[in-house]
Design an enzyme around this catalytic site. Structure first.
Site, mmCIF file in Angstrom:
data_model
loop_
_atom_site.group_PDB
_atom_site.id
_atom_site.type_symbol
_atom_site.label_atom_id
_atom_site.label_comp_id
_atom_site.label_asym_id
_atom_site.label_seq_id
_atom_site.Cartn_x
_atom_site.Cartn_y
_atom_site.Cartn_z
ATOM 1 N N PHE A 1 -106.507 89.077 16.143
ATOM 2 C CA PHE A 1 -107.122 90.404 16.247
ATOM 3 C C PHE A 1 -106.719 91.248 15.029
ATOM 4 O O PHE A 1 -105.636 91.084 14.471
ATOM 5 C CB PHE A 1 -106.661 91.075 17.552
ATOM 6 C CG PHE A 1 -107.327 92.397 17.812
ATOM 7 C CD1 PHE A 1 -108.693 92.484 17.969
ATOM 8 C CD2 PHE A 1 -106.578 93.559 17.896
ATOM 9 C CE1 PHE A 1 -109.308 93.707 18.194
ATOM 10 C CE2 PHE A 1 -107.183 94.785 18.135
ATOM 11 C CZ PHE A 1 -108.546 94.857 18.281
ATOM 12 N N GLN B 1 -103.563 96.106 27.003
ATOM 13 C CA GLN B 1 -104.978 96.475 26.980
ATOM 14 C C GLN B 1 -105.699 95.716 28.109
ATOM 15 O O GLN B 1 -105.201 94.712 28.611
ATOM 16 C CB GLN B 1 -105.519 96.134 25.577
ATOM 17 C CG GLN B 1 -106.985 96.420 25.337
ATOM 18 C CD GLN B 1 -107.830 95.192 25.554
ATOM 19 O OE1 GLN B 1 -107.326 94.090 25.683
ATOM 20 N NE2 GLN B 1 -109.136 95.390 25.605
ATOM 21 N N ARG C 1 -86.914 111.449 17.806
ATOM 22 C CA ARG C 1 -85.668 111.895 18.449
ATOM 23 C C ARG C 1 -84.708 110.724 18.554
ATOM 24 O O ARG C 1 -85.142 109.566 18.542
ATOM 25 C CB ARG C 1 -85.958 112.427 19.862
ATOM 26 C CG ARG C 1 -86.818 113.670 19.879
ATOM 27 C CD ARG C 1 -86.927 114.239 21.295
ATOM 28 N NE ARG C 1 -87.791 115.420 21.271
ATOM 29 C CZ ARG C 1 -89.017 115.470 21.788
ATOM 30 N NH1 ARG C 1 -89.530 114.421 22.409
ATOM 31 N NH2 ARG C 1 -89.717 116.576 21.712
ATOM 32 N N ARG D 1 -95.595 107.608 23.769
ATOM 33 C CA ARG D 1 -95.111 107.299 25.120
ATOM 34 C C ARG D 1 -96.256 107.004 26.098
ATOM 35 O O ARG D 1 -97.352 107.523 25.947
ATOM 36 C CB ARG D 1 -94.273 108.465 25.651
ATOM 37 C CG ARG D 1 -93.048 108.783 24.801
ATOM 38 C CD ARG D 1 -92.269 109.953 25.393
ATOM 39 N NE ARG D 1 -93.105 111.109 25.622
ATOM 40 C CZ ARG D 1 -93.092 112.219 24.863
ATOM 41 N NH1 ARG D 1 -92.304 112.310 23.813
ATOM 42 N NH2 ARG D 1 -93.866 113.230 25.163
HETATM 43 C C1 LIG Z 1 -104.972 92.903 21.697
HETATM 44 C C2 LIG Z 1 -104.198 92.485 20.501
HETATM 45 C C3 LIG Z 1 -103.432 93.374 19.760
HETATM 46 C C4 LIG Z 1 -103.529 94.854 19.918
HETATM 47 O O1 LIG Z 1 -103.276 95.335 21.167
HETATM 48 P P1 LIG Z 1 -103.953 96.731 21.637
HETATM 49 O O2 LIG Z 1 -103.172 97.044 22.859
HETATM 50 O O3 LIG Z 1 -105.394 96.444 21.901
HETATM 51 O O4 LIG Z 1 -103.753 97.716 20.559
HETATM 52 C C5 LIG Z 1 -102.625 92.876 18.746
HETATM 53 N N1 LIG Z 1 -102.593 91.575 18.471
HETATM 54 C C6 LIG Z 1 -103.343 90.684 19.149
HETATM 55 C C7 LIG Z 1 -103.245 89.228 18.788
HETATM 56 C C8 LIG Z 1 -104.190 91.114 20.171
HETATM 57 O O5 LIG Z 1 -104.974 90.232 20.792
#
Ligand SMILES: *Cc1c(COP(=O)(O)O)cnc(C)c1O
Length: 410
Positions: A97, A194, A226, A243
């Site tokens: 990704f 996600q 912080r 956060r």
């Molecule tokens: C989903 C994903 C990310 C990013 O995660 P998000 O929570 O969507 O920002 C990073 N690396 C890989 C390999 C992913 O599949």
């Protein structure tokens, strides 16, 4: 009457909905209780957030865990904590990704793409050393689809050159290498929560580490710079508010209780599907011979050979398979370095040296995976039963029968 593909109006091979996320009253009650209690966030990330962090750290076998807003920011926290400086190089695979590489750009550093091993689609550990320069600071192996990278080899290279290793374990919650949870082997492990991921709260991310200093820095960066024991309006480090909420934390706690059983089920179904696909000429599952003790199959990937399917392109085959009712997809259309971000160097104000040139990058294995070979079956489909795996294999065999017949008749 002759057999017809579902994509051409025939009957689907499998007509079942595979739902994700999986939840019940436990998740609903947990979130309702937080909403009713009126304590939705906690400036110190205390209470439910701290409780979930302790649970996840223990689950991974790591000393610390720090939640944050997503699995892209988690990579950024890890990179900054690892001490990267503008212009430093970070080794990444091209079959992943975007944020595995764009988080590096955001740190004013240079992603250096190392091709994948065609057997596993993970970064080729044999090719890493040749990409190391005096500016290399970090390696980010991605456990693609939940299949463990060759971690012994990668950690040995890192040690030899004094590099840090950030495992991008966004696909790999619960999966193992040599009995260790992925994410707990490198200096930092980074995960995403996600909505598509194997552990989810809609959005969210986390880093795990055993290192006291990396922990302190990532904790500070997550909380607007912080430091623990510092004053509220005292900021030491260039962090931000990354956060998560209490609602996310209780949702994650409830989902975490399901993770191990789900992971074992996917692993079993994946092994069974491997045995079924072995009987079909022209499809080949990825190799599991790296010391994988548990594969979580965030993506079940198999290699497709169009020559055995009447010359039908991978993209058309993937569309046919999805129409048959198999939750599947053709995957990434191109390796990351082909994205306009890199080709056009749309790095905005970032301090990437002018010498970085992505138009010259060529990773043949990643290109081949994208254009002709890789087909993905998505993780929630692997939460089905043995009959479902048989139906997936039958769908592939049905497509093959029909397209081969048509190509002979044509
Ligand atoms: C989903 C994903 C990310 C990013 O995660 P998000 O929570 O969507 O920002 C990073 N690396 C890989 C390999 C992913 O599949």
């Amino acid at each position: 009457m002759s057999e017809k593909l579902a994509i051409h109006g025939g009957q689907k091979s499998i007509d079942k909905s595979f739902n994700w996320p999986v939840f019940d009253e436990q998740e609903i009650n947990a979130v309702r209780d937080i909403v009713a209690g009126g304590k939705w966030g906690n400036p110190d990330c205390g209470d439910e957030v701290a409780r979930f962090e302790a649970e996840f750290a223990a689950y991974c076998g790591s000393k610390y865990a720090i939640t944050c807003v997503n699995g892209s920011v988690s990579l950024r926290l890890a990179l900054i904590a690892c001490g990267v400086k503008p212009g430093d190089e970070v080794i990444v695979p091209p079959y992943t990704f975007i944020t595995t590489a764009s988080s590096v750009i955001e740190c004013n550093c240079v992603p250096v793409f190392v091709d994948i091993d065609p057997a596993t689609y993970n970064i080729s550990s044999a090719a890493i050393e040749a990409a190391i320069t005096p500016r290399t600071k970090v390696i980010i192996p991605v456990h693609f689809g939940g299949l463990a990278c060759d971690m012994d080899a990668i950690m040995a290279i890192a040690k030899k050159y004094g590099l840090k290793v950030i495992e991008d374990a966004a696909h790999a919650h619960g999966a193992e290498y040599k009995g260790k949870k992925l994410g707990s082997i490198g200096h930092v492990g980074s995960f995403s929560f996600q909505s598509s991921k194997n552990l989810t709260s809609g959005e969210g991310g986390i880093v795990v580490t055993d290192d006291d200093e990396l922990y302190a820095m990532m904790h500070s960066l997550r909380n607007v710079g912080r430091i623990e024991g510092g004053q509220w309006y005292e900021h030491y480090n260039p962090g931000c508010n990354y956060r998560i909420t209490q609602m996310q934390a209780v949702l994650l706690s409830a989902q975490l209780k399901r993770l191990e059983a789900q992971t074992r089920l996917r692993n079993e179904n994946g092994l069974y599907l491997n045995s079924l696909l072995a009987k079909i000429d022209g499809v080949e599952p990825l190799d599991r011979s790296v010391d994988i003790t548990l594969h979580c199959y965030h993506i079940y990937i198999f290699k497709y050979d169009a020559a055995k399917f009447g010359g039908v392109s991978k993209d058309n085959f993937a569309a046919m398979l999805a129409a048959e009712g198999v939750p599947s997809f053709k995957g990434y259309p191109q390796p990351l370095y082909k994205q306009p971000l890199f080709q056009n160097k749309n790095f905005m104000c970032y301090a990437i040296p002018g010498s970085a040139d992505y138009s010259a990058v060529h990773c043949p294995e990643a290109e081949r995976a994208c254009s002709t070979d890789a087909v993905w079956i998505l993780q929630h489909a692997l939460l089905g039963d043995k009959n479902d795996m048989e139906a997936f294999a039958a769908a592939i065999a049905k497509i093959q029968r029909i397209v081969v017949k048509n190509s002979v008749n044509a």
